[in-house]
Design a protein around this motif. Structure first.
Motif, short mmCIF file in Angstrom:
data_model
loop_
_atom_site.label_atom_id
_atom_site.label_comp_id
_atom_site.label_asym_id
_atom_site.label_seq_id
_atom_site.Cartn_x
_atom_site.Cartn_y
_atom_site.Cartn_z
N ASN A 9 1.01 -0.90 0.23
CA ASN A 9 -0.40 0.26 -0.08
C ASN A 9 1.07 1.21 0.02
O ASN A 9 1.72 1.42 1.10
CB ASN A 9 -1.09 -0.31 1.05
CG ASN A 9 -1.58 -1.32 1.18
OD1 ASN A 9 -1.72 -2.03 1.90
ND2 ASN A 9 -2.92 -1.03 -0.03
N GLY A 10 0.70 2.06 -0.95
CA GLY A 10 1.01 3.85 -1.06
C GLY A 10 2.25 3.25 -1.74
O GLY A 10 3.12 4.17 -1.47
N ALA A 11 2.66 2.24 -2.47
CA ALA A 11 3.87 1.77 -3.52
C ALA A 11 3.84 2.99 -4.85
O ALA A 11 5.31 3.83 -4.73
CB ALA A 11 4.21 0.74 -3.04
N GLY A 12 3.10 3.87 -4.75
CA GLY A 12 2.75 4.28 -6.11
C GLY A 12 1.98 3.35 -7.24
O GLY A 12 2.52 4.04 -8.35
N LYS A 13 1.68 2.68 -7.27
CA LYS A 13 1.15 2.11 -8.43
C LYS A 13 -0.40 2.54 -8.80
O LYS A 13 -0.71 2.57 -10.30
CB LYS A 13 0.21 0.46 -7.47
CG LYS A 13 1.08 0.00 -7.04
CD LYS A 13 0.94 -1.69 -6.48
CE LYS A 13 -0.34 -1.81 -5.36
NZ LYS A 13 -0.32 -1.40 -4.46
N SER A 14 -1.06 3.33 -8.21
CA SER A 14 -2.67 4.64 -8.41
C SER A 14 -1.39 5.04 -9.62
O SER A 14 -1.91 5.51 -10.64
CB SER A 14 -2.86 4.26 -7.64
OG SER A 14 -4.15 3.37 -7.54
N THR A 15 -0.66 5.64 -8.65
CA THR A 15 -0.10 6.83 -9.20
C THR A 15 0.42 7.06 -10.31
O THR A 15 0.50 7.98 -11.27
CB THR A 15 0.89 8.30 -8.45
OG1 THR A 15 0.12 7.82 -6.66
CG2 THR A 15 1.28 8.78 -9.08
N GLU A 65 -8.16 3.33 -9.59
CA GLU A 65 -8.86 3.14 -7.96
C GLU A 65 -10.26 3.22 -7.78
O GLU A 65 -10.27 4.55 -7.88
CB GLU A 65 -7.94 3.42 -7.11
CG GLU A 65 -8.04 3.14 -5.82
CD GLU A 65 -6.77 3.29 -4.90
OE1 GLU A 65 -6.09 4.37 -5.33
OE2 GLU A 65 -6.19 2.12 -4.88
N GLN A 83 -3.88 -7.04 -5.81
CA GLN A 83 -3.05 -7.35 -4.07
C GLN A 83 -3.10 -8.46 -4.04
O GLN A 83 -2.27 -8.89 -3.64
CB GLN A 83 -3.87 -6.48 -3.28
CG GLN A 83 -3.79 -5.25 -3.27
CD GLN A 83 -2.54 -4.96 -2.26
OE1 GLN A 83 -1.73 -5.21 -2.43
NE2 GLN A 83 -2.27 -3.05 -2.83
N1 LIG Z 1 -4.02 13.24 -4.55
C1 LIG Z 1 -2.88 12.70 -2.80
N2 LIG Z 1 -2.26 13.82 -2.37
C2 LIG Z 1 -1.10 13.78 -1.60
N3 LIG Z 1 -0.62 12.20 -1.61
C3 LIG Z 1 -1.69 11.22 -2.34
C4 LIG Z 1 -1.73 11.03 -3.33
N4 LIG Z 1 -2.98 10.19 -4.32
C5 LIG Z 1 -1.38 9.54 -3.35
N5 LIG Z 1 -0.72 10.04 -2.74
C6 LIG Z 1 -0.37 9.87 -1.71
O1 LIG Z 1 1.19 8.85 -3.25
C7 LIG Z 1 1.35 7.93 -2.31
C8 LIG Z 1 1.10 6.38 -3.40
O2 LIG Z 1 -0.17 6.42 -3.53
P1 LIG Z 1 -0.42 5.70 -4.06
O3 LIG Z 1 -2.28 6.08 -4.36
O4 LIG Z 1 -0.39 5.72 -5.74
O5 LIG Z 1 -0.35 3.99 -4.03
P2 LIG Z 1 -0.92 2.95 -4.11
O6 LIG Z 1 0.27 2.14 -4.78
O7 LIG Z 1 -2.41 2.17 -5.31
O8 LIG Z 1 -1.68 1.47 -2.98
P3 LIG Z 1 -2.10 1.01 -3.07
O9 LIG Z 1 -1.65 -0.41 -3.04
O10 LIG Z 1 -3.05 1.26 -0.92
O11 LIG Z 1 -3.42 1.10 -3.57
C9 LIG Z 1 1.22 7.22 -1.05
O12 LIG Z 1 1.93 7.85 -0.15
C10 LIG Z 1 -0.22 8.40 -1.38
O13 LIG Z 1 -0.21 8.88 0.42
#
Ligand SMILES: Nc1ncnc2c1ncn2[C@@H]1O[C@H](COP(=O)(O)OP(=O)(O)OP(=O)(O)O)[C@@H](O)[C@H]1O
Ligand SMILES: [Mg+2]
Lengths: 304, 239
Positions: free
Chosen positions: B36-42, B83, B192
């Motif tokens: 979680n929070g790795a940056g995948k969705s980003t 997501e 996941q």
């Molecule tokens: N809109 C936003 N504003 C600020 N920080 C953000 C925003 N969206 C994501 N983040 C931060 O960027 C990082 C990556 O988030 P991301 O959603 O890409 O993670 P993820 O790998 O998809 O996690 P998950 O498995 O929980 O979905 C996290 O630390 C999150 O807190």
């Protein structure tokens, strides 16, 4: 009864005009969640463009009334639409993503600018216009009181109904309408299915502005006089109408407009003209106390 | 088909992607896993231009799409089931699908709806129900269906199995395979559910705190003891 019917006709006419302006408020609110505080001025511009077009057509020797009306409507809608588009480009788009207060203030700035712009270009005095369309029909005649529906009132009411139907179809059934609703419900997701969000928002301003132009044309004909300040009170009333009906709801805006028109007409005729605005705003307060989302509005809560 | 080269993405001061390199070839299923929070969705969202990459390049079909507005990228043949599903809540199932079809020709609509209903028969029963009132699983199906409506060349799926019953998850992965094999859609999948997703994938990447830390074929990653320890403990194998 005859007197009542007459006031009903007058109120519906006035209400149609408020409703047309209110739709612009409600559509813009729906799509960007903000009130367009310069919308009243857009309507005022519509009225001025109408009066200028009337004069020019008169000079050009166009006197066939249906043609005059049609040309004035089309030209006023077109030019006012350009103002609506420019307003969005200048006051809203550069501030997309800024705190909500910023575009609000820039819109108020635009409103002040547009008032002064018209005042400087056209002068501060009231502009009269020769009656273009006179006459009407007597509906009933009792005890010396004739209920009349003027042709102009008929046109205003019919045109409003036609535009309402056309707009509902546009929003409900066309690609643009769906794009607008998508932007309203989830702007980032709308972009993610390929909606050009900026263009859709701009078109929403354009649509609202052209409806306000229709209201401007109608008011010019109905009252025969306009000035650079008419946008203020009409804007306030139409905004009230939009909130009364439930801001964001298209039928709500129309219903709110009609109600405000009717309240004004009846209050002025049965009680006192001076307090007609107090009456409309009091009803607004009462409705909002018991129905915080307006008559046809809906709460923001949603299952996501 | 998709080439992500040295991409950095920021949320204000927070650096969510710290130089990510990923390649997806035409016809592949590529899976991305990570905590979680790795940056995948980003990363998936950055491919679509929202948020925009601060530096680095993204190529799609050999064209640089890094600076393009989101709707342009979509019109080039990318679709995403993001997501959180992001169904339009006050539109019906059919209208949601129509939104998905925005970037294709109207003439395809009937056929494409039929094929989505074929993949997800449940959606057919619910076709006139408003999106906001669908169950979570139904929304997930609709999100995937909506993405398919644009006839994408590249489909980005962000945790499609989230919140689905185990039975449905199995079906879902079968559907993803079908989309890939029969419709020829390239798939970039964030999951996941590492076991299923890696088994399905031709290749996979692992992300941690904004960086790719491992890459390989699906089978290699599944066999890797570190992956096992970090992402596969807890009985997924048996599922
Ligand atoms: N809109 C936003 N504003 C600020 N920080 C953000 C925003 N969206 C994501 N983040 C931060 O960027 C990082 C990556 O988030 P991301 O959603 O890409 O993670 P993820 O790998 O998809 O996690 P998950 O498995 O929980 O979905 C996290 O630390 C999150 O807190
Ligand atoms: Mg995520």
């Amino acid at each position: 009864m005859a007197y009542f019917t007459q006031q009903l006709i007058n109120g519906l006419t006035l209400g149609s005009i408020y409703g047309l302006i209110a739709i612009g408020y409600t559509m813009v609110y729906g799509i960007i969640g903000m009130i367009n505080f310069a919308h009243g001025e857009i309507y005022m511009l519509g009225a001025f463009i109408a009066i200028i077009t009337f004069l020019l057509l008169g000079l050009a020797g166009v006197t066939f009334v249906p043609l005059v009306l049609l040309l004035v409507l089309i030209l006023s809608m077109a030019f006012t639409a350009v103002y609506g588009w420019t307003l969005e480009r200048m006051a809203y788009r550069p501030l997309r993503g800024a705190p909500r207060l910023a575009p609000l203030i820039s819109a108020i700035g635009m409103s002040i600018f547009l008032q002064n712009y018209v005042q400087i270009l056209q002068g501060a005095r009231v502009k009269p216009i020769q009656p273009v369309l006179t006459g009407g029909m007597v509906l009933t005649q009792t005890e010396g009181f004739a209920v009349t529906l003027s042709y102009l009132q008929l046109i205003i009411i019919v045109l409003t109904v036609v535009l309402m139907v056309a707009f509902s179809l546009l929003i409900g059934k066309t690609k643009l309408g769906r794009a607008q609703r998508a932007c309203e419900q989830d702007r980032a997701m709308a972009a993610l299915v390929g909606v050009n969000v900026d263009k859709t928002i701009a078109l929403t301003f354009v649509m609202g502005a052209s409806l306000a132009a229709v209201a401007g044309v109608m008011v010019t004909l109905y009252w025969g006089v306009i000035d650079f300040f008419i946008g203020f009170l009409a804007g306030l009333k139409a905004f009230t109408a939009a909130v009364l009906g439930g801001i964001g709801s298209l039928p709500g805006a129309m219903l709110g407009g009609l109600l405000i028109g009717l309240i004004e007409a009846f209050w002025s005729s049965y009680f006192s003209v001076e307090y007609k605005d107090v009456a409309s705003f009091s009803i607004l307060v009462l409705v909002l106390i018991f129905m915080p989302y307006g008559l046809l509005g809906r709460p923001e809560i949603e299952k996501v | 088909m998709l080439s992500i080269q040295g991409v950095h993405t920021f949320y204000g001061q927070i650096e969510a992607l710290k130089g990510v390199d990923i390649e997806v070839q035409e016809g592949e299923i590529v899976t991305l896993i990570g905590a979680n929070g790795a940056g995948k969705s980003t990363l998936l969202m950055t491919v679509c231009g929202n948020p925009r990459a601060a530096s680095g390049r993204i190529y799609f079909d050999d064209q640089d799409i890094t600076g393009l507005p989101t709707h342009d990228i979509i019109h080039r043949g990318v679709a995403q089931a993001p997501e959180g599903r992001r169904i339009f809540p006050r539109m019906t199932v059919i209208e949601n699908l129509r939104m998905g079809a925005l970037s294709t020709e109207d003439a395809y609509f009937d056929d494409d709806v039929a094929s989505v209903f074929n993949l997800f028969p449940l959606l057919h029963e619910r076709r006139n129900q408003r999106g906001g009132t669908l169950s979570g699983g139904e929304q997930q199906m609709l999100a995937i269906g909506r993405a398919l409506m644009s006839r994408p060349k590249l489909l980005l799926l962000d945790e499609p199995s989230l919140g689905l019953a185990p039975m449905i998850v199995k079906q879902l992965f079968a559907v993803i395979k079908e989309i890939n094999e029969q419709q020829g859609v390239t798939i970039f999948l964030v999951e996941q559910n590492a076991y299923h997703a890696l088994r399905l994938a031709h290749r996979g990447y692992v992300m941690a705190t904004g960086e790719v830390i491992m890459a390989g074929t699906g089978a290699d990653l599944l066999a890797n003891p570190r992956i096992h320890a970090a992402y596969l403990e807890g009985g997924h194998q048996g599922a």
